[in-house]
Design a protein around this motif. Structure first.
Motif, PDB file in Angstrom:
ATOM      1  N   GLU A 172       0.804  -1.230   0.000  1.00 20.11           N
ATOM      2  CA  GLU A 172       0.000   0.000   0.000  1.00 20.11           C
ATOM      3  C   GLU A 172       0.839   1.283   0.000  1.00 20.11           C
ATOM      4  O   GLU A 172       0.303   2.378  -0.107  1.00 20.11           O
ATOM      5  N   HIS A 173       2.162   1.155   0.099  1.00 14.63           N
ATOM      6  CA  HIS A 173       3.015   2.346   0.068  1.00 14.63           C
ATOM      7  C   HIS A 173       3.438   2.733  -1.346  1.00 14.63           C
ATOM      8  O   HIS A 173       4.073   3.773  -1.536  1.00 14.63           O
ATOM      9  N   VAL A 174       3.143   1.875  -2.319  1.00 12.63           N
ATOM     10  CA  VAL A 174       3.575   2.194  -3.687  1.00 12.63           C
ATOM     11  C   VAL A 174       2.429   2.052  -4.681  1.00 12.63           C
ATOM     12  O   VAL A 174       1.540   1.214  -4.511  1.00 12.63           O
ATOM     13  N   LEU A 175       2.486   2.873  -5.704  1.00 14.56           N
ATOM     14  CA  LEU A 175       1.514   2.782  -6.790  1.00 14.56           C
ATOM     15  C   LEU A 175       1.721   1.447  -7.519  1.00 14.56           C
ATOM     16  O   LEU A 175       2.863   1.003  -7.676  1.00 14.56           O
ATOM     17  N   ILE A 176       0.654   0.845  -7.940  1.00 19.38           N
ATOM     18  CA  ILE A 176       0.772  -0.398  -8.704  1.00 19.38           C
ATOM     19  C   ILE A 176       1.249  -0.041 -10.112  1.00 19.38           C
ATOM     20  O   ILE A 176       0.636   0.807 -10.772  1.00 19.38           O
ATOM     21  N   PRO A 177       2.358  -0.633 -10.570  1.00 22.41           N
ATOM     22  CA  PRO A 177       2.846  -0.297 -11.915  1.00 22.41           C
ATOM     23  C   PRO A 177       1.760  -0.512 -12.973  1.00 22.41           C
ATOM     24  O   PRO A 177       1.018  -1.490 -12.924  1.00 22.41           O
ATOM     25  N   VAL A 222      -2.911  13.254 -10.988  1.00 20.18           N
ATOM     26  CA  VAL A 222      -4.376  13.201 -11.013  1.00 20.18           C
ATOM     27  C   VAL A 222      -4.919  14.353 -10.159  1.00 20.18           C
ATOM     28  O   VAL A 222      -4.483  14.546  -9.028  1.00 20.18           O
ATOM     29  N   LEU A 223      -5.848  15.118 -10.721  1.00 20.55           N
ATOM     30  CA  LEU A 223      -6.416  16.242  -9.970  1.00 20.55           C
ATOM     31  C   LEU A 223      -7.386  15.724  -8.910  1.00 20.55           C
ATOM     32  O   LEU A 223      -8.072  14.731  -9.132  1.00 20.55           O
ATOM     33  N   GLU A 224      -7.435  16.432  -7.801  1.00 21.62           N
ATOM     34  CA  GLU A 224      -8.398  16.076  -6.739  1.00 21.62           C
ATOM     35  C   GLU A 224      -9.805  15.961  -7.321  1.00 21.62           C
ATOM     36  O   GLU A 224     -10.562  15.072  -6.981  1.00 21.62           O
ATOM     37  N   LYS A 225     -10.139  16.892  -8.228  1.00 18.13           N
ATOM     38  CA  LYS A 225     -11.510  16.904  -8.760  1.00 18.13           C
ATOM     39  C   LYS A 225     -11.795  15.738  -9.717  1.00 18.13           C
ATOM     40  O   LYS A 225     -12.934  15.526 -10.102  1.00 18.13           O
ATOM     41  N   GLU A 226     -10.754  14.981 -10.075  1.00 23.18           N
ATOM     42  CA  GLU A 226     -10.971  13.802 -10.928  1.00 23.18           C
ATOM     43  C   GLU A 226     -11.355  12.570 -10.110  1.00 23.18           C
ATOM     44  O   GLU A 226     -11.713  11.533 -10.679  1.00 23.18           O
ATOM     45  N   LYS A 227     -11.257  12.694  -8.786  1.00 20.95           N
ATOM     46  CA  LYS A 227     -11.548  11.555  -7.893  1.00 20.95           C
ATOM     47  C   LYS A 227     -12.875  10.852  -8.188  1.00 20.95           C
ATOM     48  O   LYS A 227     -12.907   9.626  -8.260  1.00 20.95           O
ATOM     49  N   PRO A 228     -13.981  11.618  -8.357  1.00 24.05           N
ATOM     50  CA  PRO A 228     -15.268  10.942  -8.535  1.00 24.05           C
ATOM     51  C   PRO A 228     -15.308   9.959  -9.702  1.00 24.05           C
ATOM     52  O   PRO A 228     -16.013   8.964  -9.655  1.00 24.05           O
ATOM     53  N   LYS A 229     -14.519  10.205 -10.752  1.00 24.96           N
ATOM     54  CA  LYS A 229     -14.582   9.267 -11.894  1.00 24.96           C
ATOM     55  C   LYS A 229     -13.545   8.138 -11.792  1.00 24.96           C
ATOM     56  O   LYS A 229     -13.444   7.302 -12.677  1.00 24.96           O
ATOM     57  N   MET A 230     -12.799   8.117 -10.688  1.00 25.15           N
ATOM     58  CA  MET A 230     -11.808   7.042 -10.534  1.00 25.15           C
ATOM     59  C   MET A 230     -12.416   5.810  -9.887  1.00 25.15           C
ATOM     60  O   MET A 230     -13.372   5.910  -9.122  1.00 25.15           O
ATOM     61  N   ALA A 236       1.194   9.421  -4.170  1.00 25.87           N
ATOM     62  CA  ALA A 236       1.720   9.074  -5.497  1.00 25.87           C
ATOM     63  C   ALA A 236       0.764   9.443  -6.618  1.00 25.87           C
ATOM     64  O   ALA A 236       1.130   9.387  -7.789  1.00 25.87           O
ATOM     65  N   LEU A 237      -0.468   9.797  -6.259  1.00 28.67           N
ATOM     66  CA  LEU A 237      -1.490  10.001  -7.288  1.00 28.67           C
ATOM     67  C   LEU A 237      -1.901  11.452  -7.497  1.00 28.67           C
ATOM     68  O   LEU A 237      -1.991  11.922  -8.625  1.00 28.67           O
ATOM     69  N   PHE A 238      -2.156  12.155  -6.385  1.00 28.66           N
ATOM     70  CA  PHE A 238      -2.930  13.399  -6.498  1.00 28.66           C
ATOM     71  C   PHE A 238      -2.125  14.684  -6.419  1.00 28.66           C
ATOM     72  O   PHE A 238      -1.131  14.764  -5.705  1.00 28.66           O
ATOM     73  N   VAL A 239      -2.641  15.670  -7.154  1.00 37.36           N
ATOM     74  CA  VAL A 239      -2.127  17.033  -7.056  1.00 37.36           C
ATOM     75  C   VAL A 239      -3.318  17.965  -6.825  1.00 37.36           C
ATOM     76  O   VAL A 239      -4.441  17.653  -7.248  1.00 37.36           O
ATOM     77  N   PRO A 240      -3.062  19.116  -6.179  1.00 37.16           N
ATOM     78  CA  PRO A 240      -4.177  20.048  -5.962  1.00 37.16           C
ATOM     79  C   PRO A 240      -4.721  20.554  -7.300  1.00 37.16           C
ATOM     80  O   PRO A 240      -3.948  20.761  -8.240  1.00 37.16           O
ATOM     81  N   ASP A 241      -6.038  20.761  -7.366  1.00 38.49           N
ATOM     82  CA  ASP A 241      -6.666  21.227  -8.614  1.00 38.49           C
ATOM     83  C   ASP A 241      -6.027  22.513  -9.139  1.00 38.49           C
ATOM     84  O   ASP A 241      -5.951  22.726 -10.342  1.00 38.49           O
ATOM     85  N   LEU A 242      -5.596  23.356  -8.207  1.00 38.54           N
ATOM     86  CA  LEU A 242      -5.060  24.650  -8.635  1.00 38.54           C
ATOM     87  C   LEU A 242      -3.570  24.604  -8.987  1.00 38.54           C
ATOM     88  O   LEU A 242      -3.024  25.575  -9.480  1.00 38.54           O
TER      89      LEU A 242
END
Ligand code: GLN
Length: 292
Positions: free
Chosen positions: A89-94, A192-200, A212-218
């Protein structure tokens, strides 16, 4: 219990959550992993019986899948570029897309005769760094990550795959890099933008490391900004920067790289036809820097 009964239970319990064909894949992964049997085994032995202990692995896995744990974390490993990688759980799945980024670097450098210094920023499981160390003829690879836990996974994966790799615990935002130290810098940073979460998918957004995944929308390009600065200083003249990107930002990342004097910019699409990778080069380095 009959193996086919377990298969039926998997479908009954999980099809509504994941769909039939995905569940069939999960089941076959478990057959290979827990029974050490090929995935087609059940087709040729429809009455195959499994022991109580084997059965318990399947039921434990089933419960974890239901709770949204990705199958790769349940099994503890996955494959990338035909190599085996431990994941937790500490790493993104390749991802298969990232294999295409690695292929690009290999394509560009496979006949290089000199020793190449490579830096992988945000290495996670180490999949990019280790695949490059494995498949390029002569390289010295440094794998950087801000997470101690991720680096422990990367170190383990380097050992299992029998490659030498330097591991560096550092934050790209404050990284002090030596001038002209690298021939290749590569990164699959969070994009990945925070606002993209709902479609993930739930098992991505809830189970894989947010770091490893998210960046702030701004600030969608914040990591590209830091990486471009590192590349501008740390890449030798002629050196290449290879990045994985959010499909929405091919143009913006190109512009950002150009503003850091990175040139020969090329955007490539992934297997789904989306802008996913970008390459740029340091060109006439000293002249340009002299003018700054
Ligand atoms: N491609 C990943 C996904 O499935 C994101 C990887 C990243 O943020 N670097 O969403």
């Amino acid at each position: 219990m009959l193996l086919k009964e377990i298969k039926n239970i998997f479908h009954k319990e999980l099809d509504h959550q994941f769909g039939k064909s995905e569940v069939a894949h999960f089941f076959y992964y478990f057959v290979e992993h827990y029974l050490g049997l090929p995935r087609f085994h059940l087709a040729i032995h429809p009455q195959w019986i499994i022991t109580k202990e084997e059965e318990s692995h399947f039921f434990k896995g089933l419960a974890e899948l239901k709770n949204g744990v990705p199958v790769q974390y349940i099994l503890g490993s996955t494959t990338f570029m035909d190599l085996r990688f431990m994941v937790n759980e500490h790493v993104l799945i390749p991802r298969p897309e990232t294999e295409e980024l690695v292929q690009w670097v290999i394509e560009d450098h496979k006949s290089s005769k000199k020793m190449l210094n490579v830096l992988d920023i945000g290495t996670g499981s180490g999949c990019i760094a280790i695949a490059l160390a494995k498949y390029l003829p002569s390289v010295h690879v440094t794998a950087l990550d801000v997470s101690k836990e991720a680096l422990a996974v990367a170190r383990y994966n380097a050992k299992v795959n029998k490659v030498n790799m330097e591991c560096l615990e550092a934050d790209v935002r404050t990284l002090e890099i030596g001038e002209d130290a690298y021939d290749i810098i590569i990164s699959n940073p969070p994009y990945v933008l925070e606002k993209e979460k709902p479609k993930m998918q739930d098992h991505v957004k809830n189970a894989e490391p947010a770091l490893a995944l998210f960046v702030p929308d701004l600030q969608p390009l914040m990591y590209y900004e830091y990486i471009a600065k590192v590349a501008k200083k740390g890449l030798r003249k002629g050196g290449g920067l290879y990045l994985e990107i959010n499909e929405q930002f091919g143009k913006e990342v190109s512009k950002l790289l150009r503003s850091h004097n990175l040139m020969n910019i090329e955007v490539r699409q992934d297997l789904h036809g989306k802008d996913r990778f970008i390459k740029s080069e340091v060109y006439q380095k000293s002249d340009l820097q002299g003018n700054l």
